[in-house]
Design an enzyme around this catalytic site. Structure first.
Site, PDB file in Angstrom:
ATOM      1  CG  ASP A  22      36.434  50.115  44.122  1.00 19.30           C
ATOM      2  OD1 ASP A  22      35.845  49.690  43.456  1.00 19.30           O
ATOM      3  OD2 ASP A  22      37.733  50.598  43.759  1.00 19.30           O
ATOM      4  CG  ASP A  24      41.517  46.343  40.610  1.00 22.07           C
ATOM      5  OD1 ASP A  24      42.655  46.362  41.068  1.00 22.07           O
ATOM      6  OD2 ASP A  24      41.612  45.470  39.382  1.00 22.07           O
TER       7      ASP A  24
END
Length: 254
Positions: A22, A24
Site C-alpha cells: 500500500d 499512504d
C-alpha cells in the site's frame, strides 16, 4: 489485549516470491498534507472539510470509491442533501486534484520508518514488487518523486480497478502484474488500513498490518498475519531459490 500492546514476538524469518505495498500509511505518511489539502478542496467544492475528513481516506479517489457501488461517494453518504453525481459534477478532475497534493504540500509528508531501506533492499535483491493503492497515479508518483523514493515497475492505482479496497480486485491485479497470480500465498502484502488488510487476505496473500494510521484493535480486527508498528520491523536477510527472505521482528503478541 490491554492498553499497552506488547510488540515482543521473537524474530521470524519468512520467504516470499513478491511484495505488494500500500502507499499512504505504509510507505509514506502524508496525513498533515491531506488535512491541509482537504480543507482547501472542501472550500472549493462547498463541502465541509471536517465532513470529508471523517471518511479517513488519503485521496480524492479513495473517498469516491470507498463503497463497492461504482462512483458512490463516502463524502456524499455523509452529506444527505448531495448525491454522488452532484458532488462529482461540481468538481473533481480527480487526477488533477490529487496530482496537486505533492506539489503543494511536499514538505508535509514523511516516509514511514523503515520503508526506504526495505524498498532499497528488495530492489538490490531483484525481488518483484509493486504498489497497490486507492490513490491515482499522479498522486503516487508525485509523492515518490518528492521524497526521492523508488518508483516500482508496476503500479495498481485508482484508475486500474472498478472497486476499491476491501474488494480484492486491486491485489489480484497486483499479483497478475508480478506474474504471481498462481502463487498468492507466496506474496506478502504490506498494509496499514483495515480495508486494505482485508483485501490482501481475500486475494490469498500473507499480510503484515502496520499500526501507523489506525488503532491496534482496528488493525488486529482485520486479521493480518502479523502486526507491527512500522517497517523498521521488516528487513531483508537473504535470497534463495527465487525467493527473498525477510525477518519480521517485534511483532505484536496477540
Amino acid at each position: 489485549m490491554g492498553s499497552q500492546p506488547q510488540y515482543t514476538l521473537p524474530p521470524e524469518h519468512v520467504s516470499f516470491s513478491g511484495f505488494l505495498f500500500d502507499m499512504d500509511g505504509t510507505i509514506i505518511d502524508s496525513t498533515p498534507a491531506i488535512v491541509k489539502h482537504w480543507h482547501t478542496i472542501g472550500k472549493e467544492i462547498g463541502v465541509s472539510p471536517e465532513t470529508i475528513l471523517q471518511t479517513r481516506t488519503g485521496s480524492v479517489s479513495a473517498a469516491l470509491r470507498i463503497h463497492p457501488e461504482p462512483r458512490r461517494s463516502a463524502m456524499s453518504s455523509r452529506v444527505s442533501d448531495e448525491s454522488s453525481s452532484e458532488l462529482t459534477s461540481r468538481s473533481l478532475d480527480i487526477k488533477h486534484v490529487e496530482g496537486r497534493l505533492p506539489l503543494l504540500y511536499g514538505d508535509d509528508a514523511t516516509e514511514v520508518p523503515g520503508s526506504r531501506s526495505l524498498l532499497d533492499s528488495l530492489i538490490a535483491q531483484s525481488s518483484p514488487w509493486a504498489i497497490v493503492t486507492s490513490g491515482t497515479e499522479p498522486l503516487v508518483t508525485g509523492w515518490l518523486n518528492v521524497l526521492s523514493l523508488a518508483i516500482p515497475e508496476h503500479l495498481v492505482t485508482a484508475e486500474s480497478v472498478q472497486n476499491g479496497k476491501p474488494d480484492p480486485a486491486c491485489y489480484l491485479m497486483g499479483l497478475k502484474k508480478l506474474g504471481l497470480q498462481d502463487a498468492a500465498g507466496d506474496v506478502l502484502v504490506l498494509e496499514d488500513a483495515p480495508a486494505g488488510i482485508k483485501a490482501g487476505k481475500a486475494a490469498g496473500c500473507k499480510v503484515i498490518g502496520l499500526v501507523t494510521s489506525h488503532t491496534v484493535d482496528q488493525v488486529v480486527a482485520a486479521r493480518p498475519d502479523w502486526v507491527v508498528k512500522d517497517l523498521e520491523s521488516v528487513r531483508v536477510v537473504g535470497r534463495a531459490d527465487g525467493k527473498v527472505t525477510v525477518e519480521i521482528s517485534n511483532a505484536l503478541q496477540q
